[in-house]
Design a protein around this motif. Structure first.
Motif, short mmCIF file in Angstrom:
data_model
loop_
_atom_site.label_atom_id
_atom_site.label_comp_id
_atom_site.label_asym_id
_atom_site.label_seq_id
_atom_site.Cartn_x
_atom_site.Cartn_y
_atom_site.Cartn_z
N GLY A 299 0.83 -1.21 0.00
CA GLY A 299 0.00 0.00 0.00
C GLY A 299 0.86 1.26 0.00
O GLY A 299 0.54 2.24 -0.68
N GLN A 300 1.96 1.22 0.77
CA GLN A 300 2.85 2.38 0.81
C GLN A 300 3.50 2.61 -0.55
O GLN A 300 3.69 3.75 -0.98
CB GLN A 300 3.91 2.17 1.89
CG GLN A 300 3.34 2.26 3.29
CD GLN A 300 4.18 1.59 4.35
OE1 GLN A 300 3.71 1.33 5.44
NE2 GLN A 300 5.43 1.29 4.05
N MET A 301 3.86 1.52 -1.23
CA MET A 301 4.43 1.66 -2.57
C MET A 301 3.40 2.29 -3.51
O MET A 301 3.74 3.13 -4.35
CB MET A 301 4.86 0.30 -3.12
CG MET A 301 6.20 -0.18 -2.65
SD MET A 301 6.66 -1.76 -3.39
CE MET A 301 7.32 -1.22 -4.98
N LEU A 302 2.14 1.86 -3.36
CA LEU A 302 1.10 2.38 -4.26
C LEU A 302 0.89 3.88 -4.07
O LEU A 302 0.81 4.63 -5.05
CB LEU A 302 -0.21 1.62 -4.05
CG LEU A 302 -0.28 0.27 -4.77
CD1 LEU A 302 -1.46 -0.54 -4.32
CD2 LEU A 302 -0.34 0.49 -6.29
N VAL A 303 0.78 4.34 -2.81
CA VAL A 303 0.60 5.79 -2.62
C VAL A 303 1.87 6.53 -3.06
O VAL A 303 1.79 7.63 -3.61
CB VAL A 303 0.23 6.19 -1.17
CG1 VAL A 303 -1.14 5.68 -0.79
CG2 VAL A 303 1.25 5.74 -0.18
N GLY A 304 3.03 5.90 -2.84
CA GLY A 304 4.28 6.51 -3.30
C GLY A 304 4.29 6.65 -4.81
O GLY A 304 4.68 7.69 -5.36
N ALA A 305 3.84 5.60 -5.49
CA ALA A 305 3.82 5.62 -6.95
C ALA A 305 2.85 6.69 -7.45
O ALA A 305 3.17 7.46 -8.37
CB ALA A 305 3.43 4.25 -7.49
N ALA A 306 1.66 6.77 -6.84
CA ALA A 306 0.65 7.74 -7.29
C ALA A 306 1.12 9.17 -7.00
O ALA A 306 1.09 10.04 -7.88
CB ALA A 306 -0.68 7.47 -6.61
N ALA A 307 1.59 9.41 -5.75
CA ALA A 307 2.01 10.76 -5.38
C ALA A 307 3.23 11.17 -6.19
O ALA A 307 3.32 12.32 -6.66
CB ALA A 307 2.33 10.81 -3.89
N GLY A 308 4.16 10.24 -6.38
CA GLY A 308 5.36 10.55 -7.15
C GLY A 308 5.03 10.89 -8.59
O GLY A 308 5.56 11.85 -9.15
#
Lengths: 305, 348
Positions: A40-49
Motif C-alpha cells: 500500500g505504501q508503494m502504491l501511494v508513493g507511486a501515485a504521489a510521485g
C-alpha cells in the motif's frame, strides 16, 4: 558478454523498486515490527510521485513526494500496532487496503497522463567507457540512488552505535529498556523510515521505470519485498542479490518474449512470482534455524502476536 | 437495574460494533466531505443503491454470495490462528478448474455437468488452499505472504487460459472462454422480481454447518487450542500439520465454489475480471465478524450492498469506483482500532 551485461542492466532496472522496498522493510523488521503494508505504501508513493512529476515536471520532486507519501501512510501502521496494540499482520493489511484504495481513488485522474522522467544517460561520456560504459549508461538515477541508500543503510545499521540500538530493539526490547531507551520510539522510527523507503520504491516504479500510472501497478512487488527480507535473512547487504532474483526473473520473462519464444506472455508473467516464491521456500528453514530472525519478530511469525 | 449482569453483558457485546461503526461513519463522512461530495446525500444514495428496489437487491445478492463464501474461507483458518488472505486466488483457481470440466464436455447433460464442474472447482480451490497449508505445516512459512502471492499467480494462470488456449475465437478478441451452456449453471430462483440462484441458500447452509462443526463439536476446541497454545495441543495429541492442511484445503473449497458460481451464473464465461476483489472483501467481512460464522452472514449482505451501491454511485454521482476500496479500508481500520483500544483499556 554484452548480452549478459544487457540482461543484468534490465534486471537491475526492474529490481530497483523491489530493492528499495526490501531495504526499507529490512530496516523496519530489524526494530522488531513487521509491516505488510509495504504494498500500500508503494502504491501511494507511486501515485504521489507520478502526480508530483506530472505537475512540476521534475522527477526528483516526484521521488521526494513519493517517499513522503509512503511515510505518511506508514504512520497508520504505527498508530494501529504501536499505540493501539492491533495485531501487526492485520494492521499491515489495513495499511495495504487503505493505500490501495487511496491511490486508486486519487489516481483515476492520472491514468493516461504523460511524464518525461529522467534524462537518459545513453549519450553521456560514461557510455563511451570500454566494456562497462554501455551498462552504466543504461541505468537510471533511481538505480544510483538505491545503490547509495543501500551502502548508507548497511553501514549505518551494522557498523554504528545507533545501528546497534536499532538492532537491539528488534532483538530484545527488555535489554533496551534496561539501557533506559524506549523500544517503541525506535520501532516508530523503524516504521517511518520503512515507509519513506517503500514510498520511494513506489515512486521509482512509476516515475522512473514504467513512467505511467495504473491502479494497483505494484502488482505484488511490495509483498514480494516482505518475503525477500526473509530470504535476505534480515541482512541489508543481501537486499541487492535477493532483489536481483526478482529482477532476473522479470528480465528473463521480457527477454524470452522479445526473442519470439512461443510461450504465452501470461505464462512467462508468472515467473516473477514463482521464482522468488521458490527461493523463499528454499531459504525459509535455513533462515529460521540460524537465528537470523530478530527475536522480537518470532511471536508474529508464529501467528500469535 | 444498576449493574444488571445482562445489561453489562449486552453493553459489552455491543460496544465494539457500535463504537466501530460510529468511528467508521465519521471517517467516511470526512472522506466524502473532503472530496467535495455531500456525505448525507451519498449515504442515502448508498442505501438506495444497495436495497432500494428489486434490481438493486438482485445485484446486492449476487455480490453477497462470493463475499459470504470468501469470508467463510478466511474465518475457518483464522480459528486456528492462520491469517489467510488467499480467498481471491482460490476463487480464481477453483473457477479455472471447474471451467476445464465445462470445456472438456460442453454437450454433457446437466446431471453430469453440474457435479463434474462443481467437483473440479472444489478440488481446484482445495489445491490452491492446501499449498500454503502444506508450506506452513512442513516448513513454517508465513501463510499470509504465500496466500497473497498465490493470488497473483492464480490470476495470471486464468489470464493465460483465457487469452490463450481457452479463448473462444467467436468472441472477436475479447479474452474469455465460450459461453457456459445452460446445463452448467446453478438453477435460478426468482421472487418478486428479485433473482438469484440456489448457490446462495446453499452458501448460507454451509455457514450454519461450519458454525455447528466448529462451535458445537470437538473440532472447534482443537482449533482453538492449536491457535492459543500449539505446545499444549501437541501434548493433548492434536497434531498441527493435518489440521493446518485440512483447514486450508476446506477454505479453498469454499472460495473455489464462489469462483465457479461467478463464472457460470454471473458472468457466463471465464474471463480475467472474474472477481471484483471478493476475496479481499471476504477477508474484511470475516475480521469484522470476529471470525464468527453466524455474524458473517448479515455482514456479507451489508458489504454486498455497499459494493452494489458503488456501481450506482459511479453512475449517478461520478464518484470513482475506488471509493469503495477506501470505505472498506476505513471500516477495517475503525473496527480493528476500536477493538484493540477496548481490550487495551480493559487490561489497564
Amino acid at each position: 558478454m554484452s548480452a549478459m551485461l544487457g540482461l543484468l542492466s534490465v534486471a537491475l532496472l526492474t529490481a530497483t523498486p523491489v530493492w528499495l522496498a526490501t531495504l526499507g522493510e529490512t530496516l523496519t523488521q530489524r526494530t522488531g515490527v513487521i509491516n505488510l503494508g509495504v504494498e500500500g505504501q508503494m502504491l501511494v508513493g507511486a501515485a504521489a510521485g507520478f502526480a508530483a512529476t506530472y505537475l512540476s515536471g521534475n522527477p526528483w520532486l516526484g521521488l521526494l513526494a513519493g517517499a513522503l507519501a509512503g511515510m505518511a501512510l506508514s504512520c497508520l501502521h504505527a498508530l494501529l500496532c504501536l499505540v493501539l496494540g492491533v495485531n501487526q499482520i492485520a494492521s499491515g493489511l489495513a495499511v495495504l487496503f487503505l493505500g490501495n484504495g487511496l491511490s486508486s481513488f486519487y489516481g483515476t485522474t492520472l491514468v493516461d497522463k504523460q511524464i518525461t522522467g529522467f534524462h537518459s544517460l545513453t549519450h553521456s561520456a560514461a557510455a563511451r567507457w570500454p566494456v562497462v560504459g554501455q551498462f552504466i549508461a543504461e541505468l537510471t538515477p533511481s538505480v544510483y540512488l538505491a545503490f547509495a541508500l543501500w551502502l548508507a543503510c548497511a553501514v549505518l545499521l551494522l557498523r554504528t552505535q545507533a545501528g546497534l540500538v536499532w538492532r537491539a530493539s528488534g532483538e530484545s526490547a527488555d535489554a533496551l529498556r534496561m539501557l533506559g531507551k524506549s523500544p517503541a520510539r525506535w520501532r516508530l522510527a523503524g516504521i517511518l523510515v520503512g515507509g519513506l523507503f517503500t514510498g520511494l520504491a513506489g515512486a521509482a516504479l512509476s516515475v522512473d521505470y514504467t513512467r505511467t500510472w495504473v491502479a494497483q501497478m505494484t502488482a505484488g512487488r511490495g509483498l514480494l519485498a516482505v518475503g525477500l527480507v526473509i530470504v535476505a535473512r534480515w541482512n541489508p547487504w543481501l537486499a541487492l542479490p535477493v532483489a536481483l532474483i526478482y529482477g532476473l526473473a522479470e528480465a528473463l520473462a521480457l527477454r524470452l518474449q522479445s526473442l519470439g519464444m512461443n510461450v504465452s506472455p501470461y505464462l512467462l508473467g508468472t515467473l516473477p512470482y514463482l521464482v522468488p516464491l521458490i527461493v523463499l521456500l528454499l531459504s525459509y528453514r535455513a533462515s529460521r534455524r540460524r537465528g537470523a530472525m530478530p527475536q522480537e519478530l518470532s511471536g508474529v511469525f508464529r501467528g500469535m502476536a | 437495574m444498576k449493574n444488571s449482569p445482562i445489561l453489562t453483558l449486552l453493553a459489552d457485546r455491543l460496544m465494539v460494533p457500535l463504537l466501530g461503526t460510529t468511528v467508521f461513519i465519521a471517517l467516511a463522512a470526512a472522506f466524502f466531505h473532503f472530496n467535495g461530495y455531500p456525505p448525507g446525500k451519498i449515504f442515502v444514495q448508498i442505501l438506495k443503491g444497495a436495497f432500494g428496489d428489486a434490481f438493486s437487491i438482485t445485484t446486492t445478492l449476487g455480490k453477497t454470495l462470493p463475499i459470504l463464501l470468501c469470508a467463510l474461507a478466511t474465518a475457518l483458518p483464522a480459528r486456528m490462528g492462520l491469517i489467510s488472505v488467499g480467498a481471491e486466488g482460490q476463487l480464481y483457481f477453483g473457477a479455472l478448474a471447474g471451467t476445464a470440466a465445462v470445456l472438456a464436455h460442453p454437450e454433457a447433460s446437466a446431471w453430469l455437468m453440474l457435479p463434474a464442474m462443481l467437483a473440479l472447482a472444489l478440488l481446484g480451490g482445495a489445491l490452491w488452499g492446501a499449498i500454503p497449508g502444506v508450506l506452513r505445516a512442513a516448513l513454517g512459512v508465513n501463510e499470509t505472504i504465500v496466500t497473497i502471492l498465490l493470488n497473483y499467480l492464480a490470476i495470471k494462470l486464468v489470464e493465460y487460459a483465457v487469452y490463450g488456449p481457452w479463448k473462444d475465437p467467436s468472441n472477436l478478441g475479447w479474452p474469455a472462454t465460450m459461453a457456459f451452456p445452460g446445463t452448467a449453471q446453478f438453477p435460478a430462483i426468482a421472487c418478486d422480481g428479485v433473482a438469484s440462484n440456489w448457490a446462495l441458500p446453499f452458501a448460507v447452509v454451509l455457514a450454519l454447518a461450519l458454525f455447528v462443526l466448529v462451535e458445537k463439536s470437538r473440532l472447534g476446541s482443537a482449533l482453538a487450542l492449536l491457535r492459543s497454545n500449539p505446545r499444549v495441543a501437541r501434548l493433548a495429541g492434536i497434531r498441527y500439520a493435518p489440521h493446518c492442511i485440512a483447514v486450508m484445503a476446506l477454505a479453498g473449497m469454499l472460495a473455489g465454489l464462489a469462483g465457479i458460481v461467478q463464472a457460470a451464473n454471473v458472468q457466463n464465461h471465464l474471463q480475467p475480471d472474474l472477481s471484483s476483489g471478493y476475496g479481499y472483501v471476504g477477508f474484511l467481512v470475516a475480521w469484522l465478524a470476529g471470525q464468527s460464522f453466524l455474524r458473517i452472514i448479515p455482514l456479507a449482505l451489508v458489504m454486498g450492498g455497499l459494493l452494489s451501491a458503488a456501481d450506482a454511485l459511479q453512475l449517478f454521482a461520478q464518484l470513482p469506483y475506488a471509493n469503495t476500496l477506501v470505505l472498506q479500508a476505513l471500516l477495517f481500520i475503525s473496527v480493528l482500532g476500536v477493538g484493540a483500544a477496548r481490550s487495551k483499556w480493559r487490561r489497564a
